[in-house]
Design a protein around this motif. Structure first.
Motif, PDB file in Angstrom:
ATOM      1  N   ALA A  24       0.797  -1.290  -0.016  1.00 38.02           N
ATOM      2  CA  ALA A  24       0.225  -0.366   0.152  1.00 38.02           C
ATOM      3  C   ALA A  24       0.847   0.977  -0.122  1.00 38.02           C
ATOM      4  CB  ALA A  24      -0.755  -0.240   1.291  1.00 38.02           C
ATOM      5  N   GLY A  25       1.789   1.661   0.840  1.00 41.00           N
ATOM      6  CA  GLY A  25       3.043   2.329   0.760  1.00 41.00           C
ATOM      7  C   GLY A  25       3.863   2.887  -0.237  1.00 41.00           C
ATOM      8  N   VAL A  26       4.698   1.469   0.049  1.00 42.57           N
ATOM      9  CA  VAL A  26       6.547   1.108  -0.753  1.00 42.57           C
ATOM     10  C   VAL A  26       6.716   0.660  -1.891  1.00 42.57           C
ATOM     11  CG1 VAL A  26       7.048   3.893   0.695  1.00 42.57           C
ATOM     12  CG2 VAL A  26       7.098   0.750   1.198  1.00 42.57           C
ATOM     13  N   CYS A  27       6.856   0.282  -2.754  1.00 46.14           N
ATOM     14  CA  CYS A  27       7.807  -0.637  -3.329  1.00 46.14           C
ATOM     15  C   CYS A  27       9.413  -1.035  -2.924  1.00 46.14           C
ATOM     16  CB  CYS A  27       7.694  -0.816  -5.024  1.00 46.14           C
ATOM     17  SG  CYS A  27       5.615  -0.780  -5.163  1.00 46.14           S
ATOM     18  N   HIS A  28       9.500  -2.544  -2.380  1.00 40.21           N
ATOM     19  CA  HIS A  28      11.009  -2.430  -2.280  1.00 40.21           C
ATOM     20  C   HIS A  28      11.663  -4.152  -2.871  1.00 40.21           C
ATOM     21  CE1 HIS A  28      10.793  -0.298   2.171  1.00 40.21           C
ATOM     22  NE2 HIS A  28      11.641   0.022   1.904  1.00 40.21           N
ATOM     23  N   ALA A  29      12.881  -3.754  -3.339  1.00 40.77           N
ATOM     24  CA  ALA A  29      13.303  -4.853  -3.334  1.00 40.77           C
ATOM     25  C   ALA A  29      14.883  -5.025  -3.062  1.00 40.77           C
ATOM     26  CB  ALA A  29      14.416  -4.522  -5.329  1.00 40.77           C
ATOM     27  N   ASP A  46       8.855   4.892  -3.531  1.00 41.04           N
ATOM     28  CA  ASP A  46       7.901   5.077  -3.387  1.00 41.04           C
ATOM     29  C   ASP A  46       6.284   5.785  -3.656  1.00 41.04           C
ATOM     30  OD1 ASP A  46       8.942   6.140  -0.523  1.00 41.04           O
ATOM     31  OD2 ASP A  46      10.277   7.436  -1.279  1.00 41.04           O
ATOM     32  N   VAL A  47       6.247   4.602  -4.790  1.00 43.86           N
ATOM     33  CA  VAL A  47       5.042   4.619  -6.049  1.00 43.86           C
ATOM     34  C   VAL A  47       4.164   3.093  -5.768  1.00 43.86           C
ATOM     35  CG1 VAL A  47       4.049   4.241  -7.246  1.00 43.86           C
ATOM     36  CG2 VAL A  47       5.582   6.066  -7.252  1.00 43.86           C
ATOM     37  N   ALA A  48       3.268   3.147  -4.917  1.00 42.00           N
ATOM     38  CA  ALA A  48       2.367   1.976  -4.480  1.00 42.00           C
ATOM     39  C   ALA A  48       0.959   2.351  -4.115  1.00 42.00           C
ATOM     40  CB  ALA A  48       2.551   1.136  -3.256  1.00 42.00           C
ATOM     41  N   GLY A  49       0.282   1.365  -3.673  1.00 40.60           N
ATOM     42  CA  GLY A  49      -1.142   1.255  -3.601  1.00 40.60           C
ATOM     43  C   GLY A  49      -2.015   2.309  -4.069  1.00 40.60           C
ATOM     44  N   THR A  50      -1.506   3.020  -2.636  1.00 40.25           N
ATOM     45  CA  THR A  50      -2.352   4.543  -1.790  1.00 40.25           C
ATOM     46  C   THR A  50      -1.957   5.280  -3.051  1.00 40.25           C
ATOM     47  OG1 THR A  50      -2.085   4.181   0.658  1.00 40.25           O
ATOM     48  CG2 THR A  50      -2.210   5.876  -1.028  1.00 40.25           C
ATOM     49  N   THR A  51      -0.797   5.587  -3.788  1.00 42.83           N
ATOM     50  CA  THR A  51      -0.708   6.163  -4.705  1.00 42.83           C
ATOM     51  C   THR A  51      -1.091   5.925  -6.149  1.00 42.83           C
ATOM     52  OG1 THR A  51       1.909   6.360  -3.743  1.00 42.83           O
ATOM     53  CG2 THR A  51       1.731   7.446  -5.971  1.00 42.83           C
ATOM     54  N   LEU A  52      -1.797   5.045  -6.324  1.00 46.40           N
ATOM     55  CA  LEU A  52      -1.611   4.471  -7.541  1.00 46.40           C
ATOM     56  C   LEU A  52      -3.791   4.756  -7.367  1.00 46.40           C
ATOM     57  CD1 LEU A  52      -0.320   1.336  -8.514  1.00 46.40           C
ATOM     58  CD2 LEU A  52       0.152   3.984  -9.324  1.00 46.40           C
ATOM     59  N   SER A 169      -0.258  -4.785  -4.546  1.00 41.86           N
ATOM     60  CA  SER A 169       0.085  -4.118  -6.009  1.00 41.86           C
ATOM     61  C   SER A 169       0.624  -5.204  -6.674  1.00 41.86           C
ATOM     62  CB  SER A 169       0.605  -3.032  -5.446  1.00 41.86           C
ATOM     63  OG  SER A 169       0.046  -1.607  -4.351  1.00 41.86           O
ATOM     64  N   THR A 170       0.803  -6.033  -6.458  1.00 42.76           N
ATOM     65  CA  THR A 170       1.401  -7.063  -7.103  1.00 42.76           C
ATOM     66  C   THR A 170       0.611  -8.305  -8.272  1.00 42.76           C
ATOM     67  OG1 THR A 170       1.797  -8.719  -5.979  1.00 42.76           O
ATOM     68  CG2 THR A 170       3.971  -7.664  -6.219  1.00 42.76           C
ATOM     69  N   LEU A 171      -0.988  -8.035  -7.586  1.00 37.84           N
ATOM     70  CA  LEU A 171      -2.223  -8.399  -7.574  1.00 37.84           C
ATOM     71  C   LEU A 171      -2.371  -8.481  -9.044  1.00 37.84           C
ATOM     72  CD1 LEU A 171      -3.697  -9.358  -4.512  1.00 37.84           C
ATOM     73  CD2 LEU A 171      -2.347 -10.703  -5.782  1.00 37.84           C
ATOM     74  N   PHE A 172      -2.117  -7.261  -9.705  1.00 41.68           N
ATOM     75  CA  PHE A 172      -2.741  -6.494 -10.973  1.00 41.68           C
ATOM     76  C   PHE A 172      -2.346  -7.844 -11.664  1.00 41.68           C
ATOM     77  CE2 PHE A 172      -1.782  -2.759  -8.844  1.00 41.68           C
ATOM     78  CZ  PHE A 172      -3.350  -1.647  -9.035  1.00 41.68           C
ATOM     79  N   PRO A 173      -3.759  -7.890 -12.674  1.00 41.26           N
ATOM     80  CA  PRO A 173      -3.377  -8.897 -14.165  1.00 41.26           C
ATOM     81  C   PRO A 173      -2.551  -7.732 -14.415  1.00 41.26           C
ATOM     82  CG  PRO A 173      -6.202  -8.224 -13.719  1.00 41.26           C
ATOM     83  CD  PRO A 173      -5.328  -7.822 -12.637  1.00 41.26           C
ATOM     84  N   GLY A 174      -1.517  -8.989 -15.506  1.00 34.53           N
ATOM     85  CA  GLY A 174      -0.429  -8.407 -16.271  1.00 34.53           C
ATOM     86  C   GLY A 174       1.115  -8.003 -15.363  1.00 34.53           C
ATOM     87  N   PHE A 175       0.471  -7.538 -13.671  1.00 33.26           N
ATOM     88  CA  PHE A 175       2.027  -7.578 -13.088  1.00 33.26           C
ATOM     89  C   PHE A 175       3.021  -8.171 -13.631  1.00 33.26           C
ATOM     90  CE2 PHE A 175       4.619  -7.172 -10.132  1.00 33.26           C
ATOM     91  CZ  PHE A 175       3.993  -5.583  -9.142  1.00 33.26           C
TER      92      PHE A 175
END
Length: 245
Positions: A24-29, A46-52, A169-175
């Motif tokens: 929801a808040g951030v992405c990490h690798a 710093d782009v993730a679910g809430t931003t989207l 946020s990895t659950l979008f089809p096509g992700f």
């Protein structure tokens, strides 16, 4: 406190690999080897679910100027995002060709109609292109590649064999397909053509961290790491150092 990246790996039964978290808040690798995180090779976006969700709200408002913003509460936007949005495998091509759009008409609970067209695949795109939000950051595929690139050569292939996706946020089809495609392109572009990352996308990856935590907590070896409230009240703060050191 446990590393969420490690718990994500644990949910797949692995202790070494690369955790790609998009919540929801951030992405990490985050590279993990033998249960330990490599902080110097960890990257954050710093782009993730809430931003989207905010971005989708802006896209809908721009496409439907007569729509009142109070008709688009946060919960409604989140539901629309989860149900109707998807990741394009050819964003620029889809954007140019309206015939490739997949329009959807929805009636909100108050009877207000909403028509979604390109908004469906434009919503998650900032994870791959943060510049769409005016952010001067690399997209998630580039960050995943950098995390692998920064690892010692002797470990790089082993970690690339287990790239675990986690977070809602990895659950979008096509992700998964898009990340796989762009990660492979990053490897070729930077002279790592022999490196073939293998993405692990479990169906329950939206709650992978919780699943991993429950699995770890159920191990017999973990039982000695519990500290109950009664234990703390009896022994005080010194027990924290004894148990968790």
């Amino acid at each position: 406190m446990a590393s969420t990246a490690l718990l994500a790996l644990c949910s797949t039964g692995a202790l070494s690999g690369l955790a790609v978290e998009a919540g929801a808040g951030v992405c990490h690798a985050t590279p993990i080897y033998a249960g330990h995180s490599w902080q110097e090779a960890t990257y954050r976006l710093d782009v993730a679910g809430t931003t989207l969700s905010r971005y989708l709200r802006d896209l809908i408002a721009a496409a439907s100027p007569d729509l009142l913003l109070q008709d688009l509460p946060r919960k409604t936007i989140t539901q629309l995002k989860k149900r109707y949005c998807y990741v394009s495998l050819d964003f620029e091509g889809d954007l140019r060709d309206p015939a490739r759009h997949q329009p959807a008409s929805i009636f909100l609970g108050n009877g207000c109609p909403i028509n979604l067209s390109s908004e469906r695949f434009r919503c998650p795109e900032p994870i791959f292109q943060p510049s769409l939000l005016g952010q001067n950051e690399l997209g998630l595929p580039a960050l995943v590649f950098r995390a692998l690139q920064k690892m010692p050569q002797t470990l790089r292939k082993r970690l690339a064999d287990t790239v675990v996706l986690a977070g809602g946020s990895t659950l979008f089809p096509g992700f998964t397909e898009r990340l796989d495609k762009e990660l492979e392109a990053q490897c070729r572009r930077h002279g790592y053509g022999a490196l073939r990352p293998r993405l692990v996308a479990m169906p329950g990856r939206g709650t992978a961290v919780w699943t991993g935590g429950s699995m770890v907590a159920s191990l017999n070896s973990f039982q000695c790491r519990w500290m109950t409230r009664a234990m703390y009240q009896e022994c005080g703060s010194k027990l924290v150092h004894q148990v968790f050191n």
